[in-house]
Design a protein around this motif. Sequence first.
Motif, mmCIF file in Angstrom:
data_model
loop_
_atom_site.group_PDB
_atom_site.id
_atom_site.type_symbol
_atom_site.label_atom_id
_atom_site.label_comp_id
_atom_site.label_asym_id
_atom_site.label_seq_id
_atom_site.Cartn_x
_atom_site.Cartn_y
_atom_site.Cartn_z
ATOM 1 N N TRP A 1 0.819 -1.213 0.000
ATOM 2 C CA TRP A 1 0.000 0.000 0.000
ATOM 3 C C TRP A 1 0.852 1.262 0.000
ATOM 4 N N ASN A 2 1.968 1.261 0.709
ATOM 5 C CA ASN A 2 2.793 2.466 0.751
ATOM 6 C C ASN A 2 3.445 2.756 -0.601
ATOM 7 N N HIS A 3 3.703 1.722 -1.390
ATOM 8 C CA HIS A 3 4.207 1.934 -2.745
ATOM 9 C C HIS A 3 3.141 2.645 -3.585
ATOM 10 N N LEU A 4 1.904 2.204 -3.445
ATOM 11 C CA LEU A 4 0.805 2.819 -4.194
ATOM 12 C C LEU A 4 0.574 4.267 -3.768
ATOM 13 N N VAL A 5 0.700 4.548 -2.481
ATOM 14 C CA VAL A 5 0.548 5.929 -1.999
ATOM 15 C C VAL A 5 1.644 6.808 -2.591
ATOM 16 N N ALA A 6 2.877 6.326 -2.584
ATOM 17 C CA ALA A 6 3.986 7.094 -3.150
ATOM 18 C C ALA A 6 3.759 7.347 -4.645
ATOM 19 N N PHE A 7 3.297 6.324 -5.351
ATOM 20 C CA PHE A 7 3.007 6.470 -6.771
ATOM 21 C C PHE A 7 1.878 7.483 -6.982
ATOM 22 N N GLY A 8 0.886 7.456 -6.105
ATOM 23 C CA GLY A 8 -0.211 8.427 -6.182
ATOM 24 C C GLY A 8 0.277 9.861 -6.040
ATOM 25 N N PHE A 9 1.222 10.085 -5.143
ATOM 26 C CA PHE A 9 1.779 11.430 -4.984
ATOM 27 C C PHE A 9 2.488 11.892 -6.266
ATOM 28 N N ILE A 10 3.159 10.973 -6.923
ATOM 29 C CA ILE A 10 3.807 11.328 -8.190
ATOM 30 C C ILE A 10 2.764 11.679 -9.242
ATOM 31 N N LEU A 11 1.653 10.945 -9.265
ATOM 32 C CA LEU A 11 0.576 11.263 -10.210
ATOM 33 C C LEU A 11 -0.045 12.624 -9.916
ATOM 34 N N VAL A 12 -0.166 12.965 -8.640
ATOM 35 C CA VAL A 12 -0.652 14.303 -8.287
ATOM 36 C C VAL A 12 0.329 15.355 -8.800
ATOM 37 N N GLY A 13 1.617 15.077 -8.646
ATOM 38 C CA GLY A 13 2.627 15.986 -9.192
ATOM 39 C C GLY A 13 2.509 16.134 -10.702
ATOM 40 N N ALA A 14 2.213 15.033 -11.386
ATOM 41 C CA ALA A 14 2.042 15.086 -12.841
ATOM 42 C C ALA A 14 0.846 15.948 -13.209
ATOM 43 N N TYR A 15 -0.210 15.861 -12.435
ATOM 44 C CA TYR A 15 -1.389 16.706 -12.680
ATOM 45 C C TYR A 15 -0.981 18.176 -12.682
ATOM 46 N N PHE A 16 -0.207 18.565 -11.666
ATOM 47 C CA PHE A 16 0.208 19.967 -11.579
ATOM 48 C C PHE A 16 1.214 20.345 -12.660
ATOM 49 N N MET A 17 2.003 19.373 -13.101
ATOM 50 C CA MET A 17 2.981 19.629 -14.170
ATOM 51 C C MET A 17 2.269 20.018 -15.467
ATOM 52 N N PHE A 18 1.124 19.423 -15.722
ATOM 53 C CA PHE A 18 0.426 19.669 -16.980
ATOM 54 C C PHE A 18 -0.724 20.674 -16.840
ATOM 55 N N LYS A 19 -1.009 21.122 -15.642
ATOM 56 C CA LYS A 19 -2.095 22.079 -15.387
ATOM 57 C C LYS A 19 -1.669 23.466 -15.872
ATOM 58 N N LYS A 20 -2.561 24.089 -16.582
ATOM 59 C CA LYS A 20 -2.318 25.460 -17.080
ATOM 60 C C LYS A 20 -2.857 26.445 -16.025
ATOM 61 N N PHE A 21 -1.988 27.256 -15.477
ATOM 62 C CA PHE A 21 -2.397 28.262 -14.489
ATOM 63 C C PHE A 21 -2.337 29.640 -15.097
#
Length: 112
Positions: free
Chosen positions: A92-112
């Motif tokens: 589960w902790n591997h999945l949580v860490a991967f989820g945080f990276i996906l959240v980071g990817a969301y912000f990487m591609f978000k247009k502000f």
Amino acid sequence: MRTILLLIASNIFMTIAWYGHLKWFEKTPLPKVILISWGIALLEYCFQVPANRIGYEVEGYSAFQLKMIQEIITLTIFCFFTILVLKEQLRWNHLVAFGFILVGAYFMFKKF
């Protein structure tokens, strides 16, 4: 889409070069394993360099975005490799860490 496919191919070779020796060459002397890994890594670069060039110059990704795409692909392929080849358990902790990276990817591609 070409960038993504090339990065997937690149990361398959990268994962094999970096971690395949843990399963397939565990009794092979280290200098020989290094040479084998270098040969596999050469194939990785044959996909990685065009992926970045096409992604940056043709498809319009920034260098930051290319790196984030590459990291997500790397972690995805690594998870499959680790589970299927190295027979390690995904926790589960591997999945949580991967989820945080996906959240980071969301912000990487978000247009502000």
